[in-house]
Design a protein around this motif. Structure first.
Motif, PDB file in Angstrom:
ATOM      1  N   ILE B  53      -2.771 -58.443 -19.895  1.00 56.56           N
ATOM      2  CA  ILE B  53      -1.452 -57.766 -19.808  1.00 56.56           C
ATOM      3  C   ILE B  53      -1.599 -56.428 -19.112  1.00 56.56           C
ATOM      4  CG2 ILE B  53       0.451 -56.997 -20.907  1.00 56.56           C
ATOM      5  CD1 ILE B  53       0.383 -59.429 -22.682  1.00 56.56           C
ATOM      6  N   ARG B  54      -2.443 -55.562 -19.834  1.00 57.90           N
ATOM      7  CA  ARG B  54      -2.381 -54.337 -19.229  1.00 57.90           C
ATOM      8  C   ARG B  54      -2.782 -54.033 -17.751  1.00 57.90           C
ATOM      9  NH1 ARG B  54      -5.417 -49.834 -22.368  1.00 57.90           N
ATOM     10  NH2 ARG B  54      -7.091 -51.600 -22.940  1.00 57.90           N
ATOM     11  N   PRO B  55      -4.270 -54.682 -17.312  1.00 59.99           N
ATOM     12  CA  PRO B  55      -4.529 -54.515 -15.895  1.00 59.99           C
ATOM     13  C   PRO B  55      -3.578 -55.377 -15.031  1.00 59.99           C
ATOM     14  CG  PRO B  55      -6.020 -55.966 -17.080  1.00 59.99           C
ATOM     15  CD  PRO B  55      -5.058 -55.455 -18.298  1.00 59.99           C
ATOM     16  N   VAL B  56      -2.751 -56.257 -15.409  1.00 58.66           N
ATOM     17  CA  VAL B  56      -2.065 -57.060 -14.536  1.00 58.66           C
ATOM     18  C   VAL B  56      -0.667 -56.135 -14.238  1.00 58.66           C
ATOM     19  CG1 VAL B  56      -0.263 -58.746 -14.335  1.00 58.66           C
ATOM     20  CG2 VAL B  56      -2.697 -59.439 -15.091  1.00 58.66           C
ATOM     21  N   LEU B  57      -0.210 -55.570 -15.428  1.00 59.65           N
ATOM     22  CA  LEU B  57       1.218 -54.602 -15.257  1.00 59.65           C
ATOM     23  C   LEU B  57       0.484 -53.424 -14.373  1.00 59.65           C
ATOM     24  CD1 LEU B  57       2.770 -54.881 -18.484  1.00 59.65           C
ATOM     25  CD2 LEU B  57       3.334 -55.940 -16.453  1.00 59.65           C
ATOM     26  N   PHE B  85      -6.824 -54.977  -7.405  1.00 58.23           N
ATOM     27  CA  PHE B  85      -7.216 -55.298  -8.816  1.00 58.23           C
ATOM     28  C   PHE B  85      -8.758 -55.348  -8.701  1.00 58.23           C
ATOM     29  CE2 PHE B  85      -8.019 -58.222 -12.257  1.00 58.23           C
ATOM     30  CZ  PHE B  85      -6.814 -57.886 -13.236  1.00 58.23           C
ATOM     31  N   SER B  86      -9.304 -55.253  -7.517  1.00 57.49           N
ATOM     32  CA  SER B  86     -10.692 -55.331  -7.466  1.00 57.49           C
ATOM     33  C   SER B  86     -11.267 -53.805  -7.877  1.00 57.49           C
ATOM     34  CB  SER B  86     -11.257 -55.648  -5.862  1.00 57.49           C
ATOM     35  OG  SER B  86     -10.735 -54.676  -4.995  1.00 57.49           O
ATOM     36  N   LEU B  89     -10.333 -53.519 -12.279  1.00 54.35           N
ATOM     37  CA  LEU B  89     -11.361 -54.016 -13.211  1.00 54.35           C
ATOM     38  C   LEU B  89     -12.253 -52.880 -13.509  1.00 54.35           C
ATOM     39  CD1 LEU B  89     -12.291 -57.523 -11.930  1.00 54.35           C
ATOM     40  CD2 LEU B  89     -11.355 -56.872 -14.110  1.00 54.35           C
ATOM     41  N   PRO B  90     -13.107 -52.724 -12.608  1.00 51.03           N
ATOM     42  CA  PRO B  90     -14.103 -51.419 -12.858  1.00 51.03           C
ATOM     43  C   PRO B  90     -13.396 -50.259 -13.412  1.00 51.03           C
ATOM     44  CG  PRO B  90     -13.992 -51.638 -10.444  1.00 51.03           C
ATOM     45  CD  PRO B  90     -12.931 -52.624 -11.032  1.00 51.03           C
ATOM     46  N   TRP B  91     -12.225 -49.785 -13.000  1.00 58.71           N
ATOM     47  CA  TRP B  91     -11.713 -48.715 -13.548  1.00 58.71           C
ATOM     48  C   TRP B  91     -11.312 -49.002 -15.177  1.00 58.71           C
ATOM     49  CZ3 TRP B  91     -11.082 -43.842 -13.771  1.00 58.71           C
ATOM     50  CH2 TRP B  91     -10.385 -43.373 -14.756  1.00 58.71           C
ATOM     51  N   GLN B  92     -10.790 -50.270 -15.263  1.00 58.71           N
ATOM     52  CA  GLN B  92     -10.237 -50.380 -16.670  1.00 58.71           C
ATOM     53  C   GLN B  92     -11.373 -50.512 -17.709  1.00 58.71           C
ATOM     54  OE1 GLN B  92      -7.217 -51.102 -18.555  1.00 58.71           O
ATOM     55  NE2 GLN B  92      -5.720 -51.048 -16.850  1.00 58.71           N
ATOM     56  N   LEU B 141      -8.954 -61.796 -11.467  1.00 61.06           N
ATOM     57  CA  LEU B 141      -9.167 -61.637 -10.077  1.00 61.06           C
ATOM     58  C   LEU B 141      -9.534 -62.965  -9.462  1.00 61.06           C
ATOM     59  CD1 LEU B 141      -9.787 -59.420  -7.974  1.00 61.06           C
ATOM     60  CD2 LEU B 141     -12.167 -59.826  -8.712  1.00 61.06           C
ATOM     61  N   VAL B 142     -10.212 -63.752 -10.170  1.00 63.64           N
ATOM     62  CA  VAL B 142     -10.466 -65.247  -9.697  1.00 63.64           C
ATOM     63  C   VAL B 142      -9.090 -65.954  -9.273  1.00 63.64           C
ATOM     64  CG1 VAL B 142     -11.767 -67.156 -10.035  1.00 63.64           C
ATOM     65  CG2 VAL B 142     -12.862 -65.063 -10.776  1.00 63.64           C
TER      66      VAL B 142
END
Lengths: 443, 276
Positions: B53-57, B85-86, B89-92, B141-142
């Motif tokens: 949820i967090r990365p998507v929002l 999103f790419s 991912l590494p940021w989160q 991401l996939v």
């Protein structure tokens, strides 16, 4: 070169010392918010550089040697008790030998795998189930996964928690919790087992079981180092004991001799003249605290339900007569929770003008405390003007042990409560709605 | 008895057995990480969905703000959500691993004062926990790539290298902060600040191609810039280019942070139980 004894010994300690820096509380509180802020800001500015500043003269830190020049040798298979008052350095010594803290000076060697149990249930997580906690706790104590799996059934059986294996531990009763945690530790197979006073918890039958387990664990050439305040446990488990006082080895020898010495030491320990952690003006000072029976005999330990006089010998150095003195005592348990307080105004006692020497005596009929160690603090203050004359936290520690509160039965174990109260039970008629008395409303 | 191993501890001397001990306690890594993952999702309704949820929002918000409102350019024809999103991912992964590792010693203070084990295990297992979250979030991401029909090319094989860089950066910085945190709790307040600040100065919501070329090298002093650029290069196909100098700079800084973090941690580790 180490001696040939040292080559085969399980533990060799030489000159172990541990220094702590203790920060003194300032005598005066902050005079104003501005001062407080100014000091706060000053400290904030300094804080990042503090590791590089050599001394910090302002903070008034004092060195304190929790342990100094402790040395001994323990042979494999020996069971050694460590006794001493609170703050004598027992826990510090165990922490050093367990490698949790580093000694400031000295060295030690241990031969074989060491497991230490300084607290029951370290790392037990309430959200996890009993099963999950067994694995986690085992790993924390240095067990391999395969080893835990092999002993899993044994651990569960010993802890008597078969039915609750998949229940989160937070729903366990405190007894179950302790049993689970101890059981994991008991099934370690270390060469050297270091145990701090962890058996003070749990009920008596489980304590017995644990002691038996520890004895059998140490049967096969394993070494045990055991700290306890319970001298009978030490005497039954250990043939040799080390008595620590003020961070030094006061006596190292056969347990009987050490325990005698320790009790003799405790007798003299109520002298407060050397205590430096007092607060107050010092016009009145309590010099000694003793516990005496109704008949006036000094008591080493008090039995639950015994009538006891708590006597605070004082000297009064005030040039003008002091009146309206309030003498107050507070009793805490070992965990620091207050159990009760008493002061002379509760019984409406006025001492009048205080003499130069004397004793404040508080009689407590039928002491309602369960068997345990307690700490006594006192405060001598003025009643009207609230001047603080003398105050000492944890002035003495005393022991309550034995039976007697309930004439016909043994008191419930400590885990069910630290205070004892009278209660009278009877069988009543089955209660239905009609049997309840109408509430009486007084007009 | 003499075949039993002898261990000698002397005041002020570093022990030789440390790395050996670390190996002996390797299962504890796994158990601590396993505990944290179990505990995190117990008594939650959404459970593991929280890792999504967090990365998507955040991705949605960034796509709207940077892509739609500010109309910043994407890289080539890459859809803006995939661009964001790419990097998300590494940021989160970095942000979670860094803050969890930074707070990990204090959170486990009770263990530190009562049991011996190499303390390095605690922040390391915090990084592992965040890595699990990272793997879960990768599924999104996939999904995004399938949805937009965007195919990565052969450069995908370089991705694990960049994941490793992110882990090393988070672990190194986490080691510093966790060790400092033991003595000075001020650092507990520094962590959210760094994480928040880092999100703005790292190219998460936008492509680093919007940075003027003369500033590009200075921008890469932020190691996250190199990691994120690397992720995009490996994932976004031909549209993304990799600035090699910038990557080397980021990599060098990560190595310095990690090694100095390890040294600092090791030199303060023995005092943890005394001051925590």
């Amino acid at each position: 070169m180490p001696s040939s004894d040292a080559m085969t010994a399980a533990i060799v300690a030489e000159g172990l010392s541990k220094k702590y820096l203790i920060a003194h509380q300032r005598e005066q509180a902050d005079l104003s918010l501005r001062d407080a802020l100014a000091r706060g800001v000053g400290q904030c500015l300094k804080a990042p550089f503090r590791p590089w500043l050599k001394g910090d003269p302002e903070s008034g830190r004092e060195e304190f040697w929790a342990l100094s020049e402790v040395g001994f040798e323990i042979r494999p298979g020996e069971r050694v008790g460590i006794v001493g008052r609170n703050g004598a350095g027992k826990s510090t010594l165990l922490k050093i030998l367990s490698r949790i803290v580093e000694p400031t000076r000295g060295r030690f060697s241990v031969r074989g795998r060491v497991a230490s149990l300084l607290e029951v249930g370290t790392g037990v997580h309430g959200e996890l189930t009993g099963r999950e906690n067994i694995y986690l706790n085992g790993a924390l104590l240095g067990m391999r996964k395969a080893e835990i799996r092999r002993k899993f059934d044994e651990i569960v059986q010993f802890a008597e928690v078969e039915r609750f294996l998949d229940t989160p531990v937070k729903r366990y009763s405190s007894g179950m919790y302790v049993r689970l945690a101890f059981s994991v530790a008991a099934h370690l197979e270390p060469d050297i087992l270091i145990v701090d006073e962890v058996l003070a918890v749990g009920d008596i039958s489980f304590q017995k079981k644990c002691l038996e387990k520890m004895e059998s664990v140490t049967g096969g050439g394993r070494t045990l180092l055991f700290v306890s305040h319970n001298m009978s446990t030490v005497a039954s488990l250990c043939s040799r004991s080390i008595f620590l006082a003020n961070g030094r080895v006061a006596l190292d020898g056969p347990t009987d001799a050490v325990i005698n010495e320790y009790f003799a030491f405790l007798d003299n320990a109520c002298d407060l003249s050397t205590r430096t952690d007092r607060k107050g003006t010092g016009e009145v000072r309590v010099t000694r605290i003793s516990l005496r029976s109704e008949a006036g005999a000094p008591l080493n330990a008090v039995a639950p339900g015994q009538t006891v006089d708590i006597c605070l010998a004082f000297s009064n150095r005030s040039p003008q007569p002091l009146r309206g003195i309030r003498s107050m005592i507070t009793v805490h348990n070992r965990q620091g929770q207050p159990i009760f307080s008493q002061h002379n105004q509760l019984s409406g006692t006025d001492y009048g003008a205080l003499p130069e020497q004397g004793e404040f005596i508080c009689r407590i009929p039928r002491l309602p405390l369960n068997s345990a160690f307690y700490k006594l603090s006192y405060t001598i203050s003025g009643f009207g003007d609230s001047t603080l004359y003398d105050q000492l936290a944890d002035a003495i520690e005393f022991k309550v042990a034995g039976t007697g509160f309930f004439p016909n039965a043994r008191a419930p174990s400590n885990s069910y409560g630290q205070t004892l109260v009278d209660g009278y039970w009877r069988l009543g008629e089955p209660a239905d709605q009609g049997n309840y008395a109408e509430p009486v409303i007084s007009s | 008895m003499s075949e039993l191993p002898l261990l000698t501890i002397e005041a002020g001397k570093t022990e030789r057995h440390y790395w050996q001990d670390l190996w002996r306690y390797r299962e504890l890594f796994y158990f601590l990480a396993w505990r944290d993952i179990l505990v995190r999702y117990k008594q939650t309704i959404l459970g593991i969905l929280w890792a999504l949820i967090r990365p998507v929002l955040t991705m949605l918000v960034f796509t709207v703000i940077f892509g739609r409102i500010a109309k910043l350019p994407s890289e080539g024809d890459v859809p803006y959500p995939i661009l964001v999103f790419s990097a998300m991912l590494p940021w989160q992964f970095f942000a979670n691993a860094f803050s969890d590792a930074g707070n990990s010693l204090i959170a486990n203070a009770n263990m530190i004062t009562k049991v011996y084990f190499p303390r390095l295990i605690i922040p390391a297992s915090a990084v592992i926990v965040s890595f699990v979250d990272f793997l879960i979030a990768s599924v999104i991401l996939v999904g995004l790539m399938l949805w937009y029909g965007h195919q990565p090319d052969w450069k995908l094989i370089a991705l694990p290298g960049f994941v490793l860089m992110a882990a090393a950066a988070a672990f190194g910085a986490g080691l510093w902060v966790s060790a400092l945190n033991v003595k000075y709790r001020d650092f507990r307040h520094v962590i959210p600040f760094i994480v928040q600040f880092g999100l703005y100065i790292s190219p998460v919501g936008f492509s680093s191609s919007v940075i003027p070329d003369q500033w590009r090298l200075i921008y890469s002093l932020n190691p996250l810039a190199g990691i994120i650029d690397g992720f995009r290069w490996a994932l976004l196909g031909s549209a993304s280019t990799l600035n090699q100098d910038a990557l080397l700079l980021s990599g060098g800084i990560i190595v310095i942070v990690l090694l100095s973090g390890l040294l600092f941690f090791r030199s303060t580790e023995k005092g943890f139980a005394d001051v925590i």
